[in-house]
Motif scaffolding. Structure first.
Motif, short mmCIF file in Angstrom:
data_model
loop_
_atom_site.label_atom_id
_atom_site.label_comp_id
_atom_site.label_asym_id
_atom_site.label_seq_id
_atom_site.Cartn_x
_atom_site.Cartn_y
_atom_site.Cartn_z
N GLU A 22 0.68 -1.23 0.01
CA GLU A 22 0.00 -0.32 -0.09
C GLU A 22 1.01 1.42 0.21
N ARG A 29 2.49 5.66 -8.04
CA ARG A 29 1.67 5.66 -9.24
C ARG A 29 2.24 6.38 -10.40
N SER A 57 -2.08 -7.03 -2.15
CA SER A 57 -3.01 -7.89 -3.50
C SER A 57 -3.32 -6.62 -3.61
N ILE A 60 -1.98 -6.00 -6.98
CA ILE A 60 -2.19 -6.16 -7.81
C ILE A 60 -3.39 -6.36 -8.68
N GLY A 61 -3.45 -4.90 -7.28
CA GLY A 61 -5.03 -3.60 -7.75
C GLY A 61 -4.01 -2.71 -8.39
N MET A 62 -2.83 -2.39 -8.45
CA MET A 62 -1.93 -1.19 -9.39
C MET A 62 -1.39 -2.05 -10.46
N ILE A 64 -3.21 -4.23 -12.62
CA ILE A 64 -3.89 -3.54 -13.07
C ILE A 64 -4.45 -2.66 -13.22
N THR B 51 -3.23 -3.37 5.82
CA THR B 51 -3.70 -2.75 4.86
C THR B 51 -5.33 -2.58 5.25
N VAL B 55 -6.38 1.48 5.19
CA VAL B 55 -7.12 1.73 4.46
C VAL B 55 -8.92 2.11 4.98
N PHE B 97 -12.56 -10.61 -4.48
CA PHE B 97 -13.15 -9.42 -5.74
C PHE B 97 -13.24 -8.46 -5.54
N GLU B 104 -10.16 3.48 -7.21
CA GLU B 104 -8.60 3.59 -5.99
C GLU B 104 -8.06 2.16 -6.95
N GLU B 105 -8.51 1.56 -7.25
CA GLU B 105 -8.06 -0.06 -7.97
C GLU B 105 -7.64 -0.71 -7.11
N ARG B 106 -8.49 -0.60 -6.06
CA ARG B 106 -8.11 -2.08 -4.79
C ARG B 106 -8.82 -3.59 -5.99
N SER B 107 -7.64 -4.47 -5.53
CA SER B 107 -8.44 -5.73 -5.68
C SER B 107 -9.36 -6.44 -5.64
N MET B 109 -9.01 -8.63 -2.93
CA MET B 109 -8.56 -10.27 -2.81
C MET B 109 -8.05 -10.05 -1.11
N GLY B 110 -7.68 -9.26 -0.47
CA GLY B 110 -7.50 -9.32 0.40
C GLY B 110 -7.60 -10.36 1.76
#
Lengths: 102, 142
Positions: A22, A29, A57, A60-62, A64, B51, B55, B97, B104-107, B109-110
């Motif tokens: 994070e 970014r 994860s 992963i988000g970054m 994507i 995280t 967040v 998911f 905010e580009e969160r996956s 998947m946590g």
């Protein structure tokens, strides 16, 4: 996390090293997007993550997020060099379905 | 056979403390002689839980996160707790998911990562009271 890149013969290779979480995603970014914006003439982009010692994860988000950006320009994206630990998170997310192994 | 050991730390919900939390848990469970793979799984699960607290639990301010851990024999027990906003729909939040912040580009998947990398994961959450993530893992004998 450190970001370096090389653009040769239309292949942009982005080298990510260090830890991608994070905190790292938040501060890198903008730099990441700037280098992609500067290289939108690339035929394909490879994220070389062999230097990443850790990724969760958020990473992963970054990735994507950057994939979506490049997809808008029709540029295919690949991932190379994931370590065993990072590979597990990638496989769990199904990331290789949209960004194949290079 | 390892004798029982415990630890407890408190830190602010700042993203730079994720590395701190990961490093602490790795150092704490080292006497159990985990493999590199096990160590990475534990660190990743802790990173996901921290995280979430950084967040989601404290969206507008830095609040307190408490991490406690216990080792007994080959078993590692970790709890990560916050006193933040809590999770309204836990079942939904734990779906792979699922994210409240797709912009905010969160996956999303946590929780899936935590459940995959640890033996069992339990979440206790109450709106406006906070969330506690409880995880267990047995370290294999080498």
């Amino acid at each position: 996390m450190e970001i370096k890149y090389k653009n040769s013969s239309g292949v942009l290779i982005v080298y990510l090293s260090g830890e991608l979480d994070e905190y790292a995603a938040g501060i890198s970014r903008t730099v990441f997007d700037k280098l992609l914006d500067d290289n939108l003439n690339a035929k394909k982009v490879v994220f070389d993550i062999s230097g990443l010692s850790f990724m969760d994860s958020t990473g992963i988000g970054m990735l994507i997020g950057r994939y979506k950006k490049l997809k808008n320009f029709g540029i295919p994206v690949f991932i190379a060099g994931a370590s065993n630990g990072v590979e597990k998170v990638i496989e769990l997310s199904g990331l290789y379905h949209i960004m194949p192994k290079y | 056979m390892n004798e029982k050991n415990t630890m407890k730390i408190n830190f602010l919900s700042l993203s730079q403390n994720e590395t701190f939390a990961r490093t602490v848990i790795a150092a704490f469970c080292l006497p159990l002689n985990p493999s590199l793979s096990e160590l990475n799984e534990i660190k990743t699960a802790v990173s996901e839980a921290v995280t979430n607290a950084v967040v989601h639990a404290y969206p507008d301010c830095a609040g307190e996160i408490e991490m406690t851990a216990e080792t007994a024999d080959r078993k590692l027990h970790i709890e990560i707790a916050d006193k933040g906003v809590g999770i309204e729909n836990l079942e939904e939040a734990m779906e792979p998911f699922y994210t409240t912040r797709p912009d905010e580009e969160r996956s999303g998947m946590g929780f899936t990562v935590m459940q995959t990398f640890m033996e069992d994961v339990k979440i206790v959450s109450e709106v406006n009271k906070g969330t506690r993530v409880i995880m267990n893992k047995t370290i294999a004998i080498k």
